[in-house]
Design an enzyme around this catalytic site. Structure first.
Site: not given
Ligand code: AQP
Length: 364
Positions: A135, A227, A230
């Site tokens: 991230k 994957k 959101k």
């Protein structure tokens, strides 16, 4: 609509980890970040499993809003996303009479225990977390200290509730291992007092991972190797639980395919076939074998409408329940307020044990 009052959890401030439980079922804690609209992956990979757990486990499900701000967020969306996530828990079948449903930031013990754990957690344990590295690359120079600290906050979430088991997917295994190490090596081993027989009295319960039999990992509609998420900027990559029927059909129609005929599982060259066939099996309520037999010789042109129909049908009751819940904000408010009360009672007791073990002066 009033919320029935469930059994209260006793506060036992100076007791060892896990003492004072009124319910002897194994305790489970989990949560979803309100970082946007929940999607099929959040449902099939997480919330659906929680529903199955709530009958024979003492379950705590929170909306982890403090985690949601570890990456840049929109303040004007946070409260609405928090409410809609909580309403989706209920719409998916989490029952407030069986489970404790609450908002993480409503229980201040999460932030406080996180600070106490920060002060005993080596920095290099956090720097090697894979999710942080992944991230952080996306955030560039703007990466926050909160993102690095995410796993300590997650450890606080779990350890506050003396959780016996934590449902974890592959991507969270490393974080659970960290929570176990903090509890065992940095708190219990260093600060536990001893009983009259000289045995250490654990301060924090060391949780076990709960590996679920059928851990559905739902992949992106636009790339079968990453994957469904959101935060993917491409909305066509995911089906959210509240997408209307036409949008679902359109997203599935545009989903990435390959040039081969026939749907199949397990071919590493065909991740999209594997993912969409897996979704079909789950959403149509078929076994994987039955789905593979039904769609094994189908072309994409026949399969996609079938998948769209199964998806719309599976989401329809959930969406209807969601809209009912949102039309009654008082009920949702009562569920969350009762959840906060029950969660706070357990969390405060654990926090007090840690405060005492670390030697803080008690407030009068
Ligand atoms: N694609 C997925 N397949 C199966 N399970 C999934 N989960 C998330 N995506 C999939 C599971 O949902 C739970 C809650 O996840 P989270 O919101 O805490 O964070 P996440 O795993 O990072 O989910 P997202 O959707 O990818 O959110 P963003 O984009 O905000 O990071 C977890 O149990 C997770 O395994």
């Amino acid at each position: 609509m009033s919320v029935p009052v469930a059994s209260s959890v006793p506060v036992a401030s100076a007791s060892p980890a896990g003492a004072g439980r009124s319910i002897e079922r194994p305790r489970v804690l989990s949560g979803v970040q309100p970082t946007g609209a929940l999607h099929l992956g959040n449902w099939l990979g997480a919330i659906r499993n929680w529903v199955a757990l709530q009958s024979d486990h003492d379950t705590f499900f929170c909306v982890v809003d403090l985690h949601a701000i570890t990456v840049p967020h929109q303040p004007e969306r946070l409260a609405e996303d928090t409410l809609s996530t909580a309403a989706l828990y209920l719409a998916c079948g989490i029952d407030p009479q069986k489970a404790t449903i609450f908002v993480q930031s409503h229980v201040s013990a999460h932030s406080e225990l996180c600070w106490l754990l920060n002060c005993v957690t080596p920095l290099n344990w956090l720097e090697r977390m894979i999710q942080f590295k992944e991230k952080a690359v996306k955030q560039g120079a703007d990466v926050s200290a909160g993102l690095l600290d995410y796993p300590v906050l997650m450890a606080a979430d779990i350890l506050l509730y003396d959780a016996d088991r934590v449902p974890v997917g592959e991507d969270q295994k490393q974080h659970l291992e960290l929570a176990r190490d903090i509890a065992q090596q940095r708190i219990n081993a260093r600060f536990a007092s001893r009983d009259s027989a000289g045995q250490p009295i654990p301060i924090l319960k060391v949780p076990q991972p709960l590996i679920l039999k059928e851990g559905a990992r739902v992949m992106s509609l636009t790339d079968g190797r990453s994957k469904m998420s959101k935060s993917d900027p491409n909305e066509g990559s995911r089906i959210t639980l509240l997408d209307p029927a036409e949008l679902i059909t359109r997203k599935i129609k545009r989903a990435k395919t390959d040039p081969q005929m026939g749907l199949e599982f397990g071919n590493p060259e065909r991740p999209e076939a594997d993912n969409l066939l897996g979704l079909y099996a789950l959403l149509a309520g078929r076994s994987r074998e039955a789905a593979a037999a039904e769609c094994g010789s189908m072309g994409w042109g026949s399969f996609k409408p079938l998948l769209a129909e199964a998806t719309v049908a599976a989401l329809a009751p959930l969406q209807a329940r969601y809209h009912e819940l949102r039309a009654d904000p008082q009920h949702l408010g009562e569920v969350l307020s009762q959840g906060r009360e029950r969660a706070s009672a357990v969390a405060e007791a654990t926090l007090e044990r840690v405060r005492q073990a670390l030697g803080f002066l008690a407030s009068s």
